[in-house]
Enzyme design. Structure first.
Site, PDB file in Angstrom:
ATOM      1  N   ASP A 459       0.889  -1.169   0.020  1.00 35.42           N
ATOM      2  CA  ASP A 459      -0.084  -0.087   0.035  1.00 35.42           C
ATOM      3  C   ASP A 459       0.887   1.410  -0.041  1.00 35.42           C
ATOM      4  O   ASP A 459       1.773   1.353   0.965  1.00 35.42           O
ATOM      5  CB  ASP A 459      -0.938  -0.122   1.379  1.00 35.42           C
ATOM      6  CG  ASP A 459      -1.752   1.201   1.175  1.00 35.42           C
ATOM      7  OD1 ASP A 459      -1.597   2.151   0.503  1.00 35.42           O
ATOM      8  OD2 ASP A 459      -2.828   1.023   2.113  1.00 35.42           O
ATOM      9  N   HIS A 460       0.818   1.803  -1.086  1.00 32.89           N
ATOM     10  CA  HIS A 460       1.753   3.122  -1.116  1.00 32.89           C
ATOM     11  C   HIS A 460       1.507   4.276  -0.213  1.00 32.89           C
ATOM     12  O   HIS A 460       2.340   5.229   0.190  1.00 32.89           O
ATOM     13  CB  HIS A 460       1.661   3.718  -2.893  1.00 32.89           C
ATOM     14  CG  HIS A 460       2.925   4.340  -3.052  1.00 32.89           C
ATOM     15  ND1 HIS A 460       3.789   4.929  -2.334  1.00 32.89           N
ATOM     16  CD2 HIS A 460       3.501   4.056  -4.390  1.00 32.89           C
ATOM     17  CE1 HIS A 460       4.788   5.234  -2.991  1.00 32.89           C
ATOM     18  NE2 HIS A 460       4.750   4.855  -4.311  1.00 32.89           N
ATOM     19  N   ARG A 461       0.471   4.416   0.397  1.00 31.22           N
ATOM     20  CA  ARG A 461       0.215   5.039   1.560  1.00 31.22           C
ATOM     21  C   ARG A 461       1.089   4.947   2.691  1.00 31.22           C
ATOM     22  O   ARG A 461       1.157   5.869   3.568  1.00 31.22           O
ATOM     23  CB  ARG A 461      -1.272   5.100   2.030  1.00 31.22           C
ATOM     24  CG  ARG A 461      -2.368   5.326   0.897  1.00 31.22           C
ATOM     25  CD  ARG A 461      -3.801   5.296   1.307  1.00 31.22           C
ATOM     26  NE  ARG A 461      -4.073   3.824   1.525  1.00 31.22           N
ATOM     27  CZ  ARG A 461      -5.289   3.114   1.893  1.00 31.22           C
ATOM     28  NH1 ARG A 461      -6.253   4.341   1.989  1.00 31.22           N
ATOM     29  NH2 ARG A 461      -5.271   2.091   2.189  1.00 31.22           N
TER      30      ARG A 461
END
Length: 489
Positions: A459-461
């Site tokens: 998850d790039h968050r």
């Protein structure tokens, strides 16, 4: 007689309904407190539901395959009223605690009633036909006994468990012996009549292999029948059918008459999987990176461990799990989840490692709690036991939730790579492809090595590429040089 409705209880957090897999009792049967009366499938597992009341079954609410909401009637039981002991023989006598039931339903574990001094009830013969809700009246079947209780004698050479698994049918007819709900579901999906299947298990119990063999025979016969029908259609209805059938759509339709689409409803675990994966793909900005790694030294390390400790064998998956735990210790950002409502990222204190496992009911991810506290040998034992229980459908719902990171060995399917969907609400997933011989450069020389592809979907968050790349590189380095793993344990 006092009739009481047993409502479908709360089966776990977030579960609002369940599909009826198999009734263990029929209308007219006598049930005791804590006796399992039905198997249901939720979005997380197949569980046994015990009844907290004792008496005679007068109604079953819902047919097999039907979805029932939590809080709605599941079964109606007529409880005999306590009478004086001087009444004629045949009148039921119940103790007060038996009429009250256990009152504490724990799905899959009985109802917690511990009264071992309970007397078995003596019921008066039924004087009228019982009423069935939602289904025609069925012939009385053998009563399945709860643990510690005796069931109706199954007959010579027949195990009690097999007798409890008899299919309802015509009185006096030979009935198939089926214990596993997975076997029953497989038979329904394949269109196999269990009454025609001869079991190969102990005491004649029908196994999965028996159903699959029967399905193959039925499928071949069905194909021959369809071929015969379509051939007859071509000879009789369309005697002059030309080779270019595309120019005659009506004739082509006649030739393929009788072939129908297969409709598979999204229910139970399959629907939960679909909903979860769809939500994950909608909400998570996921990225996948991958690298090839030389696993030759890892295989040699595993062989050395198993030679030194043959009584505690270690699998490749267990070593990969140990490597994941080492990487998560160094990069805790990936052992996290995103709380979208509070707009925050929560890094978990412990690692609850999910292991993707393919089962007859679909893909499930059982969780090893606090996996970072286990030794490598303990990891291997837990992995073996957990995956076996998951495939058998024996894991409770609590073992299928709460993961913080997932390890997915899709190499068992013979593939090299994948871009998997993250198991929401987790933030990352490590995938491992098959280990195969490939040309590899070692010290400037071309050699044949055992190579695997490792992929990380994240998850790039929760992190940027530097963290994700650092984690995957650490994993690959430990695969290629297991000594690095020992240095970091």
């Amino acid at each position: 007689m006092t009739e009481r409705d047993f409502l479908l209880p709360d089966l776990g957090e977030g579960l609002s309904e369940a599909e009826i897999v198999r009734w263990r009792v029929a209308v007219g049967d006598t049930v005791t407190v804590d006796q399992t009366v039905v198997e249901v499938e939720t979005a997380k597992a197949v569980v046994d539901v015990p009844c907290p009341y004792a008496g005679r079954v007068v109604a079953l609410h819902g047919a097999e395959g039907e979805v029932r909401p939590v809080g709605q009637p599941l079964i109606t039981v007529a409880e005999p009223v306590a009478v004086d002991a001087t009444e004629p023989t045949g009148h039921a006598v119940y103790r007060e605690e038996e009429r009250a039931g256990s009152g504490n339903v724990l799905i899959g574990y009985g109802t917690g009633h511990g009264g071992s001094r309970r007397r078995r009830p003596r019921l008066a013969p039924a004087t009228h036909a019982p009423v069935v809700s939602g289904a025609p009246a069925a012939s009385p079947s053998l009563t399945a006994a709860s643990p510690g209780r005796a069931a109706t004698p199954p007959g010579p050479g027949l195990p009690p468990a097999a007798a409890a698994g008899r299919e309802p049918g015509r009185p006096g007819a030979a009935q198939p012996l089926v214990i596993s709900p997975i076997v029953r579901r497989l038979a329904r999906e394949r269109g196999v009549d269990l009454a025609t299947v001869r079991g190969s298990g102990p005491g004649g119990v029908v196994r999965r292999a028996d159903v699959e063999a029967a399905a193959d025979v039925t499928g071949a016969a069905g194909q021959n029948a369809v071929a015969g029908v379509s051939g007859a259609a071509r000879l009789t209805a369309v005697p002059d059918l030309p080779a270019a059938s595309a120019e005659h759509p009506a004739q082509l339709a006649a030739a393929t008459a009788g072939i129908q689409d297969l409709v598979i409803p999204l229910t139970g675990i399959r629907r939960a999987i679909a909903d979860k994966l769809s939500r994950s793909r909608r909400e998570i900005p996921e990225v996948t990176i991958w690298v090839d790694a030389d696993a030759t030294a890892l295989l040699e390390t595993r062989a050395a461990i198993n030679t030194a400790r043959p009584d505690q064998p270690v699998s490749i998956l267990a070593l990969l799990a140990r490597i994941c735990l080492s990487g998560l210790r160094r990069y805790p950002q990936l052992n996290a989840r995103v709380d979208t409502e509070a707009q925050r990222i929560i890094q978990s204190a412990g690692v609850h490692l999910g292991i993707a496992a393919q089962t007859d009911r679909g893909l499930v991810v059982p969780v090893l709690r606090d996996a970072d506290r286990l030794t490598t040998a303990e990891l291997a034992a837990e992995l073996a036991a957990t995956t076996a229980a998951a495939r058998a459908g024996d894991l409770p719902p609590t073992r299928l939730t709460g993961g913080t990171f997932t390890l997915n060995n899709y190499g068992v399917f013979g593939v090299d790579g994948s871009t998997p969907i993250i198991n929401l609400p987790e933030a990352a997933l490590l995938g491992v492809g098959r280990i195969v011989d490939k040309p590899w450069v070692v010290d400037g020389q071309l050699a044949v090595r055992k190579v695997t592809q490792l992929s990380l979907t994240f998850d790039h968050r929760v992190c940027d590429g530097g963290v994700a790349g650092g984690f995957l590189r650490h994993v690959a380095d430990c695969v290629e040089q297991p000594a690095l793993l020992i240095a970091n344990v």
